[in-house]
Design a protein around this motif. Structure first.
Motif, PDB file in Angstrom:
ATOM      1  N   CYS A 106       0.859  -1.179   0.000  1.00  0.00           N
ATOM      2  CA  CYS A 106       0.000   0.000   0.000  1.00  0.00           C
ATOM      3  C   CYS A 106       0.899   1.234   0.000  1.00  0.00           C
ATOM      4  O   CYS A 106       1.895   1.279   0.735  1.00  0.00           O
ATOM      5  CB  CYS A 106      -0.898   0.008   1.228  1.00  0.00           C
ATOM      6  N   ALA A 107       0.559   2.215  -0.800  1.00  0.00           N
ATOM      7  CA  ALA A 107       1.402   3.401  -0.985  1.00  0.00           C
ATOM      8  C   ALA A 107       1.745   4.090   0.330  1.00  0.00           C
ATOM      9  O   ALA A 107       2.875   4.516   0.545  1.00  0.00           O
ATOM     10  CB  ALA A 107       0.714   4.385  -1.926  1.00  0.00           C
ATOM     11  N   GLU A 108       0.766   4.153   1.239  1.00  0.00           N
ATOM     12  CA  GLU A 108       0.995   4.868   2.503  1.00  0.00           C
ATOM     13  C   GLU A 108       1.974   4.136   3.421  1.00  0.00           C
ATOM     14  O   GLU A 108       2.520   4.723   4.354  1.00  0.00           O
ATOM     15  CB  GLU A 108      -0.330   5.142   3.226  1.00  0.00           C
ATOM     16  N   ASN A 109       2.236   2.852   3.152  1.00  0.00           N
ATOM     17  CA  ASN A 109       3.190   2.073   3.957  1.00  0.00           C
ATOM     18  C   ASN A 109       4.589   2.045   3.360  1.00  0.00           C
ATOM     19  O   ASN A 109       5.517   1.550   3.990  1.00  0.00           O
ATOM     20  CB  ASN A 109       2.705   0.630   4.107  1.00  0.00           C
ATOM     21  N   TYR A 110       4.740   2.540   2.145  1.00  0.00           N
ATOM     22  CA  TYR A 110       6.011   2.414   1.426  1.00  0.00           C
ATOM     23  C   TYR A 110       7.035   3.433   1.935  1.00  0.00           C
ATOM     24  O   TYR A 110       6.811   4.640   1.864  1.00  0.00           O
ATOM     25  CB  TYR A 110       5.786   2.614  -0.070  1.00  0.00           C
ATOM     26  N   PRO A 111       8.188   2.956   2.476  1.00  0.00           N
ATOM     27  CA  PRO A 111       9.226   3.886   2.922  1.00  0.00           C
ATOM     28  C   PRO A 111       9.973   4.448   1.709  1.00  0.00           C
ATOM     29  O   PRO A 111      10.536   3.701   0.919  1.00  0.00           O
ATOM     30  CB  PRO A 111      10.148   3.024   3.789  1.00  0.00           C
ATOM     31  N   VAL A 112       9.929   5.745   1.531  1.00  0.00           N
ATOM     32  CA  VAL A 112      10.484   6.392   0.339  1.00  0.00           C
ATOM     33  C   VAL A 112      12.005   6.310   0.341  1.00  0.00           C
ATOM     34  O   VAL A 112      12.659   6.758   1.286  1.00  0.00           O
ATOM     35  CB  VAL A 112      10.029   7.870   0.271  1.00  0.00           C
ATOM     36  N   PRO A 113      12.606   5.739  -0.706  1.00  0.00           N
ATOM     37  CA  PRO A 113      14.070   5.659  -0.775  1.00  0.00           C
ATOM     38  C   PRO A 113      14.696   7.052  -0.827  1.00  0.00           C
ATOM     39  O   PRO A 113      14.136   7.971  -1.435  1.00  0.00           O
ATOM     40  CB  PRO A 113      14.333   4.914  -2.098  1.00  0.00           C
ATOM     41  N   LEU A 114      15.858   7.190  -0.200  1.00  0.00           N
ATOM     42  CA  LEU A 114      16.506   8.497  -0.119  1.00  0.00           C
ATOM     43  C   LEU A 114      17.011   8.990  -1.466  1.00  0.00           C
ATOM     44  O   LEU A 114      17.286  10.175  -1.627  1.00  0.00           O
ATOM     45  CB  LEU A 114      17.662   8.458   0.894  1.00  0.00           C
ATOM     46  N   VAL A 133       0.943   9.542   2.005  1.00  0.00           N
ATOM     47  CA  VAL A 133       2.061   9.347   1.068  1.00  0.00           C
ATOM     48  C   VAL A 133       2.967  10.579   1.068  1.00  0.00           C
ATOM     49  O   VAL A 133       4.192  10.459   1.124  1.00  0.00           O
ATOM     50  CB  VAL A 133       1.526   9.044  -0.357  1.00  0.00           C
ATOM     51  N   LEU A 134       2.362  11.763   1.042  1.00  0.00           N
ATOM     52  CA  LEU A 134       3.162  12.993   1.050  1.00  0.00           C
ATOM     53  C   LEU A 134       3.951  13.130   2.357  1.00  0.00           C
ATOM     54  O   LEU A 134       5.081  13.624   2.352  1.00  0.00           O
ATOM     55  CB  LEU A 134       2.267  14.213   0.822  1.00  0.00           C
ATOM     56  N   ALA A 135       3.364  12.661   3.461  1.00  0.00           N
ATOM     57  CA  ALA A 135       4.085  12.684   4.739  1.00  0.00           C
ATOM     58  C   ALA A 135       5.320  11.786   4.668  1.00  0.00           C
ATOM     59  O   ALA A 135       6.397  12.131   5.177  1.00  0.00           O
ATOM     60  CB  ALA A 135       3.166  12.246   5.884  1.00  0.00           C
ATOM     61  N   ARG A 136       5.197  10.639   4.003  1.00  0.00           N
ATOM     62  CA  ARG A 136       6.340   9.727   3.804  1.00  0.00           C
ATOM     63  C   ARG A 136       7.424  10.395   2.950  1.00  0.00           C
ATOM     64  O   ARG A 136       8.612  10.267   3.226  1.00  0.00           O
ATOM     65  CB  ARG A 136       5.872   8.448   3.102  1.00  0.00           C
ATOM     66  N   THR A 165      -2.820  24.147  -0.785  1.00  0.00           N
ATOM     67  CA  THR A 165      -2.841  24.710   0.571  1.00  0.00           C
ATOM     68  C   THR A 165      -1.716  24.184   1.458  1.00  0.00           C
ATOM     69  O   THR A 165      -1.653  24.522   2.641  1.00  0.00           O
ATOM     70  CB  THR A 165      -4.195  24.404   1.258  1.00  0.00           C
ATOM     71  N   GLN A 166      -0.831  23.370   0.905  1.00  0.00           N
ATOM     72  CA  GLN A 166       0.254  22.798   1.713  1.00  0.00           C
ATOM     73  C   GLN A 166       1.490  23.701   1.674  1.00  0.00           C
ATOM     74  O   GLN A 166       2.016  23.983   0.608  1.00  0.00           O
ATOM     75  CB  GLN A 166       0.606  21.391   1.215  1.00  0.00           C
ATOM     76  N   GLU A 167       1.933  24.132   2.846  1.00  0.00           N
ATOM     77  CA  GLU A 167       3.056  25.076   2.927  1.00  0.00           C
ATOM     78  C   GLU A 167       4.379  24.466   2.493  1.00  0.00           C
ATOM     79  O   GLU A 167       5.294  25.179   2.090  1.00  0.00           O
ATOM     80  CB  GLU A 167       3.185  25.621   4.353  1.00  0.00           C
ATOM     81  N   TYR A 168       4.505  23.154   2.570  1.00  0.00           N
ATOM     82  CA  TYR A 168       5.773  22.504   2.219  1.00  0.00           C
ATOM     83  C   TYR A 168       5.854  22.177   0.726  1.00  0.00           C
ATOM     84  O   TYR A 168       6.834  21.620   0.260  1.00  0.00           O
ATOM     85  CB  TYR A 168       5.983  21.236   3.052  1.00  0.00           C
ATOM     86  N   LEU A 169       4.784  22.536  -0.028  1.00  0.00           N
ATOM     87  CA  LEU A 169       4.787  22.320  -1.475  1.00  0.00           C
ATOM     88  C   LEU A 169       4.683  23.666  -2.191  1.00  0.00           C
ATOM     89  O   LEU A 169       3.895  24.521  -1.789  1.00  0.00           O
ATOM     90  CB  LEU A 169       3.596  21.459  -1.899  1.00  0.00           C
ATOM     91  N   MET A 170       5.465  23.812  -3.237  1.00  0.00           N
ATOM     92  CA  MET A 170       5.376  25.028  -4.039  1.00  0.00           C
ATOM     93  C   MET A 170       4.962  24.641  -5.453  1.00  0.00           C
ATOM     94  O   MET A 170       5.603  23.793  -6.077  1.00  0.00           O
ATOM     95  CB  MET A 170       6.724  25.749  -4.072  1.00  0.00           C
ATOM     96  N   PHE A 171       3.884  25.265  -5.934  1.00  0.00           N
ATOM     97  CA  PHE A 171       3.463  25.035  -7.311  1.00  0.00           C
ATOM     98  C   PHE A 171       4.539  25.609  -8.225  1.00  0.00           C
ATOM     99  O   PHE A 171       4.907  26.769  -8.115  1.00  0.00           O
ATOM    100  CB  PHE A 171       2.108  25.699  -7.582  1.00  0.00           C
ATOM    101  N   GLU A 172       5.047  24.766  -9.111  1.00  0.00           N
ATOM    102  CA  GLU A 172       6.174  25.157  -9.958  1.00  0.00           C
ATOM    103  C   GLU A 172       5.727  25.491 -11.379  1.00  0.00           C
ATOM    104  O   GLU A 172       6.127  26.490 -11.954  1.00  0.00           O
ATOM    105  CB  GLU A 172       7.174  23.991  -9.982  1.00  0.00           C
ATOM    106  N   ASP A 173       4.889  24.627 -11.948  1.00  0.00           N
ATOM    107  CA  ASP A 173       4.501  24.809 -13.343  1.00  0.00           C
ATOM    108  C   ASP A 173       3.423  23.786 -13.684  1.00  0.00           C
ATOM    109  O   ASP A 173       3.073  22.943 -12.860  1.00  0.00           O
ATOM    110  CB  ASP A 173       5.720  24.579 -14.251  1.00  0.00           C
TER     111      ASP A 173
END
Length: 196
Positions: A106-114, A133-136, A165-173
């Motif tokens: 499940c996507a929410e359980n997947y540890p994101v590789p560095l 997922v975004l928190a991961r 509305t997420q402060e840690y994300l910036m809309f780029e393009d």
């Protein structure tokens, strides 16, 4: 080039929609059209040194195509065992199979590789799962700060409202894809966000 020709060139089978295991949280498998992937590959945003994660990878089209066209490494995340097996079968024959790997979880359980730097979403799941997922991805970013870009193809209104509305994300393009299809559908685009 049409869908069937790309599948043949890449030596994979990814066509068709599958909603046999979809529910209110996990949405049906539907491959991203090759025309859209072509536009993303030609944007220059994904390069050889990148590792791209495709959430809700299905049969792996995004992974196989982008690794073939950009020489990046790709990882497909899929929770449905039957569809995951189809991705694995594709990998055995795929032209770019060596640059691609798949994980069944499940996507929410997947540890994101560095080493992951790019993330692709084609409405694979609900906003509730997207938040997890975004928190991961954020955890991985804090552990190893790096340039991270997230691609959202054909985003739902719920996704857009949440992402903007997420402060840690910036809309780029955005990559406009309306001209690739009939009907001038405003959702035919890829939104690009950068993690801050």
């Amino acid at each position: 080039m049409c869908e069937a020709k790309w599948d043949k060139l890449l030596k994979i089978k990814t066509s068709g929609r599958d909603n046999s295991h979809s529910d209110q949280y996990r949405f049906p498998y539907e491959p991203t059209p090759y025309r859209v992937l072509e536009r993303l590959a030609n944007s220059g945003l994904i390069r050889k040194g990148d590792t791209l994660l495709d959430y809700g990878t299905g049969k792996g089209r995004v992974c196989f195509y982008l690794s073939y066209q950009t020489r990046c490494k790709t990882v497909g995340i899929e929770y449905d065992e039957r569809i995951y097996k189809a991705a694995q079968e594709n990998q055995e024959h795929a032209v770019s199979g060596a640059k691609t790997s798949f994980t069944m979880t499940c996507a929410e359980n997947y540890p994101v590789p560095l080493e992951a730097t790019k993330f692709y979403f084609f409405n694979p799941f609900s906003v509730e799962i997207l938040q997890k997922v975004l928190a991961r991805i954020q955890e991985s970013y804090y552990e190893k700060p790096r340039e991270i870009e997230l691609f959202f193809y054909y985003p739902s209104d719920e996704y857009v409202s949440y992402l903007m509305t997420q402060e840690y994300l910036m809309f780029e393009d955005e990559i406009d894809c309306r001209d690739l299809f009939e009907g001038n559908d405003g959702r035919e685009k890829i939104l690009i966000f950068q993690m801050l």
